[in-house]
Scaffold this motif. Structure first.
Motif, PDB file in Angstrom:
ATOM      1  N   GLU A  88     -14.339  19.350  -5.911  1.00 34.10           N
ATOM      2  CA  GLU A  88     -15.050  18.631  -6.981  1.00 34.10           C
ATOM      3  C   GLU A  88     -15.525  19.572  -8.077  1.00 34.10           C
ATOM      4  N   ASP A  89     -14.738  20.613  -8.311  1.00 33.72           N
ATOM      5  CA  ASP A  89     -15.027  21.562  -9.388  1.00 33.72           C
ATOM      6  C   ASP A  89     -14.019  21.289 -10.511  1.00 33.72           C
ATOM      7  N   LEU A  90     -14.301  20.255 -11.299  1.00 41.19           N
ATOM      8  CA  LEU A  90     -13.371  19.822 -12.327  1.00 41.19           C
ATOM      9  C   LEU A  90     -13.200  20.878 -13.416  1.00 41.19           C
ATOM     10  N   ALA A  91     -14.264  21.605 -13.727  1.00 41.62           N
ATOM     11  CA  ALA A  91     -14.177  22.615 -14.784  1.00 41.62           C
ATOM     12  C   ALA A  91     -13.180  23.713 -14.393  1.00 41.62           C
ATOM     13  N   SER A  92     -13.271  24.203 -13.157  1.00 43.59           N
ATOM     14  CA  SER A  92     -12.336  25.241 -12.712  1.00 43.59           C
ATOM     15  C   SER A  92     -10.924  24.693 -12.600  1.00 43.59           C
ATOM     16  N   ALA A  93     -10.787  23.450 -12.149  1.00 45.32           N
ATOM     17  CA  ALA A  93      -9.471  22.829 -12.053  1.00 45.32           C
ATOM     18  C   ALA A  93      -8.824  22.731 -13.427  1.00 45.32           C
ATOM     19  N   ALA A  94      -9.612  22.311 -14.415  1.00 46.89           N
ATOM     20  CA  ALA A  94      -9.080  22.183 -15.768  1.00 46.89           C
ATOM     21  C   ALA A  94      -8.692  23.539 -16.344  1.00 46.89           C
ATOM     22  N   GLU A  95      -9.530  24.536 -16.106  1.00 52.37           N
ATOM     23  CA  GLU A  95      -9.233  25.880 -16.609  1.00 52.37           C
ATOM     24  C   GLU A  95      -7.906  26.385 -16.034  1.00 52.37           C
ATOM     25  N   CYS A  96      -7.720  26.198 -14.736  1.00 52.20           N
ATOM     26  CA  CYS A  96      -6.476  26.663 -14.097  1.00 52.20           C
ATOM     27  C   CYS A  96      -5.278  25.857 -14.575  1.00 52.20           C
ATOM     28  N   ALA A  97      -5.428  24.546 -14.649  1.00 57.46           N
ATOM     29  CA  ALA A  97      -4.308  23.698 -15.058  1.00 57.46           C
ATOM     30  C   ALA A  97      -3.846  24.048 -16.469  1.00 57.46           C
ATOM     31  N   GLU A  98      -4.799  24.250 -17.352  1.00 57.79           N
ATOM     32  CA  GLU A  98      -4.446  24.572 -18.741  1.00 57.79           C
ATOM     33  C   GLU A  98      -3.879  25.987 -18.857  1.00 57.79           C
ATOM     34  N   ARG A  99      -4.355  26.878 -18.027  1.00 55.57           N
ATOM     35  CA  ARG A  99      -3.866  28.262 -18.065  1.00 55.57           C
ATOM     36  C   ARG A  99      -2.412  28.354 -17.627  1.00 55.57           C
ATOM     37  N   TYR A 100      -2.063  27.610 -16.579  1.00 55.05           N
ATOM     38  CA  TYR A 100      -0.728  27.775 -15.993  1.00 55.05           C
ATOM     39  C   TYR A 100       0.287  26.727 -16.453  1.00 55.05           C
ATOM     40  N   ALA A 101      -0.150  25.739 -17.215  1.00 56.00           N
ATOM     41  CA  ALA A 101       0.774  24.669 -17.621  1.00 56.00           C
ATOM     42  C   ALA A 101       1.993  25.263 -18.338  1.00 56.00           C
ATOM     43  N   ASP A 102       3.165  24.951 -17.786  1.00 57.02           N
ATOM     44  CA  ASP A 102       4.398  25.539 -18.306  1.00 57.02           C
ATOM     45  C   ASP A 102       5.547  24.655 -17.835  1.00 57.02           C
ATOM     46  N   GLU A 103       6.290  24.095 -18.760  1.00 55.97           N
ATOM     47  CA  GLU A 103       7.368  23.189 -18.364  1.00 55.97           C
ATOM     48  C   GLU A 103       8.472  23.896 -17.589  1.00 55.97           C
ATOM     49  N   ARG A 104       8.502  25.211 -17.636  1.00 56.74           N
ATOM     50  CA  ARG A 104       9.480  25.931 -16.816  1.00 56.74           C
ATOM     51  C   ARG A 104       9.093  25.899 -15.336  1.00 56.74           C
TER      52      ARG A 104
ATOM     53  N   PRO B 164       7.722  22.942 -13.375  1.00 56.71           N
ATOM     54  CA  PRO B 164       7.368  21.524 -13.575  1.00 56.71           C
ATOM     55  C   PRO B 164       6.139  21.047 -12.823  1.00 56.71           C
ATOM     56  N   ASP B 165       5.860  21.611 -11.651  1.00 56.64           N
ATOM     57  CA  ASP B 165       4.695  21.115 -10.918  1.00 56.64           C
ATOM     58  C   ASP B 165       3.378  21.546 -11.545  1.00 56.64           C
ATOM     59  N   THR B 166       3.412  22.508 -12.480  1.00 56.88           N
ATOM     60  CA  THR B 166       2.193  22.785 -13.239  1.00 56.88           C
ATOM     61  C   THR B 166       1.870  21.622 -14.170  1.00 56.88           C
ATOM     62  N   VAL B 167       2.892  20.877 -14.567  1.00 53.67           N
ATOM     63  CA  VAL B 167       2.671  19.686 -15.402  1.00 53.67           C
ATOM     64  C   VAL B 167       2.008  18.591 -14.571  1.00 53.67           C
ATOM     65  N   VAL B 168       2.400  18.476 -13.297  1.00 51.32           N
ATOM     66  CA  VAL B 168       1.734  17.533 -12.399  1.00 51.32           C
ATOM     67  C   VAL B 168       0.265  17.914 -12.235  1.00 51.32           C
ATOM     68  N   ALA B 169       0.011  19.199 -12.065  1.00 55.51           N
ATOM     69  CA  ALA B 169      -1.369  19.662 -11.905  1.00 55.51           C
ATOM     70  C   ALA B 169      -2.212  19.308 -13.121  1.00 55.51           C
ATOM     71  N   LEU B 170      -1.648  19.500 -14.307  1.00 56.90           N
ATOM     72  CA  LEU B 170      -2.385  19.149 -15.524  1.00 56.90           C
ATOM     73  C   LEU B 170      -2.603  17.637 -15.601  1.00 56.90           C
TER      74      LEU B 170
ATOM     75  N   ASP C 236      -0.177  24.457  -8.866  1.00 58.07           N
ATOM     76  CA  ASP C 236      -0.480  23.085  -8.465  1.00 58.07           C
ATOM     77  C   ASP C 236      -1.448  23.081  -7.291  1.00 58.07           C
ATOM     78  N   ASN C 237      -1.197  23.917  -6.299  1.00 61.73           N
ATOM     79  CA  ASN C 237      -2.071  23.980  -5.129  1.00 61.73           C
ATOM     80  C   ASN C 237      -3.445  24.530  -5.488  1.00 61.73           C
ATOM     81  N   LEU C 238      -3.491  25.452  -6.433  1.00 57.90           N
ATOM     82  CA  LEU C 238      -4.773  26.006  -6.877  1.00 57.90           C
ATOM     83  C   LEU C 238      -5.618  24.930  -7.548  1.00 57.90           C
ATOM     84  N   VAL C 239      -4.998  24.148  -8.408  1.00 63.14           N
ATOM     85  CA  VAL C 239      -5.718  23.058  -9.071  1.00 63.14           C
ATOM     86  C   VAL C 239      -6.184  22.034  -8.038  1.00 63.14           C
ATOM     87  N   SER C 240      -5.322  21.698  -7.093  1.00 68.22           N
ATOM     88  CA  SER C 240      -5.697  20.736  -6.049  1.00 68.22           C
ATOM     89  C   SER C 240      -6.897  21.233  -5.251  1.00 68.22           C
ATOM     90  N   LEU C 241      -6.922  22.532  -4.991  1.00 73.07           N
ATOM     91  CA  LEU C 241      -8.035  23.116  -4.240  1.00 73.07           C
ATOM     92  C   LEU C 241      -9.346  22.922  -4.988  1.00 73.07           C
TER      93      LEU C 241
END
Length: 280
Positions: free
Chosen positions: A149-165, A167-173, A139-144
């Motif tokens: 303003e690097d949406l492409a890197s944010a999206a790549e990280c959010a999609e890579r780490y998204a995992d309901e186990r 939960p805050d990775t879901v917030v990041a996504l 979550d903090n990595l995506v926020s960074l």
């Protein structure tokens, strides 16, 4: 959260005050608890120092413990040092905490590095923590990346780490989908994150609703953030009330944040009182 039935009398009193947000008042009974050797008292006293913004007292208490090899306190000492303004020592101690297996300390280390303008180092610290399984690092990595303003890197990280186990990775996504203007997807993800118990689900969803102009919905979520004791809820609500033209209502929340040593609340309250927040 410790079970009160497992605590001594002074610790129980301290915990009761902490749960009432009276962290400063909790210090005295918890110091007595430590002096009496009550189990769990040391951790509660550290919490009271940090929650009340008593950075100097926290440093004085924690430094000898860490020097004696009690590295489980290193992360919290690093936080106190950073808040006190001793960023050099803070970085050293936070790196010690990370090396000693305290993965959560990586988040505080990354924040320190970011504030020092060392963005690439902060990213690498968070990637290592995220790959190691830390709950908050993705979550903090995506926020960074979003702050940069690097949406492409944010999206790549959010999609890579998204995992309901985690939960805050879901917030990041959800934050990424909101930045991509995929509002329906974002709202579904924020609601799912809430169902899963994400640490900042209500705060993030409130910000999303506020940005869309849903003031009533945003306030509802921010009040839920308070009820769930999400990080920074006093500042979140205080800022929201200021933004919506309710400075008198905002004052109580800002004062609460000041009691916890929240620098943003200190500055906002000073401005509200017509003072210069940079004037020492």
């Amino acid at each position: 959260m410790p079970d009160p039935s497992d605590l001594g009398p002074h610790s129980r009193e301290g915990l009761r005050l902490l749960e009432r947000y009276d962290a400063y008042e909790a210090i005295v009974p918890l110091r007595r608890a430590v002096a009496s050797g009550e189990p769990g008292a040391a951790d509660l006293l550290v919490r009271a120092y940090l929650d009340s913004g008593s950075w100097s007292a926290a440093i004085e208490w924690l430094t000898p413990l860490v020097e004696q090899g009690r590295t489980e306190f290193a992360g919290r000492l690093g936080i106190a040092l950073a808040e006190w303004g001793d960023t050099g020592r803070a970085e050293d101690v936070l790196r010690l905490a990370v090396r000693s297996g305290e993965r959560a300390a990586a988040n505080d280390l990354a924040l320190l590095l970011r504030e020092d303008g060392r963005f690439a180092e902060a990213v690498q610290v968070l990637i290592a923590a995220a790959d190691g399984g830390d709950a908050q690092a993705p979550d903090n990595l995506v926020s960074l990346h979003l702050e940069a303003e690097d949406l492409a890197s944010a999206a790549e990280c959010a999609e890579r780490y998204a995992d309901e186990r985690r939960p805050d990775t879901v917030v990041a996504l959800a934050d990424v989908r909101a930045a991509q203007h995929r509002d329906r997807d974002a709202e579904q993800l924020y609601r799912r994150a809430d169902d899963l118990g994400a640490v900042r689900a209500h705060t993030a969803f409130g910000g999303f609703l506020h940005a869309r102009g849903d003031i009533a919905g945003a306030e509802r979520e921010y009040r839920e953030a308070e009820r769930h004791n999400e990080p920074g809820w006093a500042w979140t609500i205080g800022r929201f009330l200021l933004d919506t033209g309710r400075p008198d209502d905002a004052r109580w929340y800002l004062q609460m944040g000041v009691r916890w040593g929240d620098r943003a609340c200190v500055e906002a309250l000073a401005i509200l009182d017509g003072e210069d927040p940079t004037d020492d």
